[in-house]
Write a protein that holds these residues in place. Structure first.
Motif, PDB file in Angstrom:
ATOM      1  N   ARG A  34       0.864  -1.064   0.057  1.00 14.56           N
ATOM      2  CA  ARG A  34      -0.039  -0.161   0.023  1.00 14.56           C
ATOM      3  C   ARG A  34       0.853   1.261  -0.195  1.00 14.56           C
ATOM      4  N   SER A  35       1.872   1.382   0.820  1.00 13.11           N
ATOM      5  CA  SER A  35       2.579   2.464   0.998  1.00 13.11           C
ATOM      6  C   SER A  35       3.505   2.684  -0.348  1.00 13.11           C
ATOM      7  N   TRP A  36       3.987   1.605  -1.036  1.00 15.37           N
ATOM      8  CA  TRP A  36       4.522   1.668  -2.031  1.00 15.37           C
ATOM      9  C   TRP A  36       3.894   2.190  -3.349  1.00 15.37           C
ATOM     10  N   ARG A  90       1.515   3.813  -3.419  1.00 13.97           N
ATOM     11  CA  ARG A  90       1.178   5.328  -3.443  1.00 13.97           C
ATOM     12  C   ARG A  90       2.208   6.304  -4.050  1.00 13.97           C
ATOM     13  N   ARG A  91       3.333   5.827  -4.273  1.00 10.43           N
ATOM     14  CA  ARG A  91       4.588   6.996  -4.507  1.00 10.43           C
ATOM     15  C   ARG A  91       4.313   6.942  -5.893  1.00 10.43           C
ATOM     16  N   TRP A 102       4.125   5.188 -10.100  1.00 16.68           N
ATOM     17  CA  TRP A 102       3.077   5.347 -11.178  1.00 16.68           C
ATOM     18  C   TRP A 102       3.812   5.686 -12.497  1.00 16.68           C
TER      19      TRP A 102
END
Length: 258
Positions: A79-81, A83-84, A88
């Motif tokens: 999840r934290s990965w 969102r970076r 994307w």
């Protein structure tokens, strides 16, 4: 999660984030491969018609997909990965590689990989760890942003106007136009047609001047280190600062002598 998978993820975490000599050598190799991929992305418009292009394109896609999967497993929290923003961008680059025939008009955006590389902690904690949080890092980030912008505009101009009789008959001509416009030299030997051409020229000039100023500031202005003040949140301070300039709180900024 099985014990084997846990060991595998721990091994990847050590390779991508560890400080051992083996891990550093591994990350050096990854960065060298990244630079080779960026060179391929820059050269893509000029080699697209060759017989080997699709083969190399799909091999690069496979390599990038494996690297992304490994980085995800090494990060720990999906999840934290995910969102970076950098992740994307890499996913978009991968998409253009998987569908080169349909997304070729957007292939010039692959060079964003140059920006993500020089703005990643992965790079500065490995290849540039001795320059991390220094003036050299700031200047390199600013230069990478400027170069990324130049190659994006060059790719867009070449993709959109090549063969239209406006002088953009090669990738080098598109690069020449971009640099001449970005520096506001304006020789006038290559002029993009119509309102759309004028808009591209205006955006290139304004953005280029801004990025040049940013690069000059990174090189010549007094250097400040990144350290968040626990009280007011001020993020940049003089390297030898004892108190926060904004709120006066006593600081403990790490440095090479401490």
């Amino acid at each position: 999660m099985s014990a084997g998978m846990k060991r595998f993820r721990a091994h990847l975490r050590e390779l991508y984030h560890g400080q051992s000599a083996h891990a550093v050598r591994f990350r050096f190799a990854v960065i060298v491969v990244d630079l080779a991929l960026i060179a391929f992305f820059i050269a893509t418009p000029t080699i697209r018609a060759t017989a080997f292009f699709l083969t190399v394109d799909y091999l690069v896609a496979l390599l990038l997909a494996v690297d992304l999967a490994a980085r995800c497993l090494a990060w720990g929290s999906f999840r934290s990965w995910i969102r970076r923003p950098i992740v994307w961008v890499d996913f978009f680059v991968l998409l253009t590689l998987l569908a080169p025939q349909w997304l070729f008009s957007l292939a010039f955006l692959r060079v964003l990989r140059l920006w993500t590389l020089f703005h990643s902690d992965f790079f500065w904690q490995t290849f540039g760890r001795r320059f991390n949080n220094t003036r050299i890092e700031e200047a390199a980030r600013a230069a990478a942003t400027l170069l990324t912008f130049i190659f994006i505009v060059t790719g867009f101009v070449y993709t959109s106007f090549a063969g239209m009789g406006v002088g953009v008959d090669s990738y080098l001509a598109a690069l020449y136009f971009t640099v001449a416009t970005l520096t506001t030299t304006g020789f006038g030997d290559i002029v993009l047609p119509g309102d759309w051409g004028m808009i591209i020229s205006i955006v290139t000039m304004i953005t280029g001047i801004t990025l040049f100023v940013r690069l000059a500031q990174a090189i010549f202005r007094p250097h400040k280190v990144r350290f968040d003040c626990p009280r007011c949140g001020l993020a940049r301070h003089e390297p030898d600062a004892v108190h926060c300039k904004a709120c006066g709180l006593l600081l403990n900024i790490p440095n090479a002598e401490s």
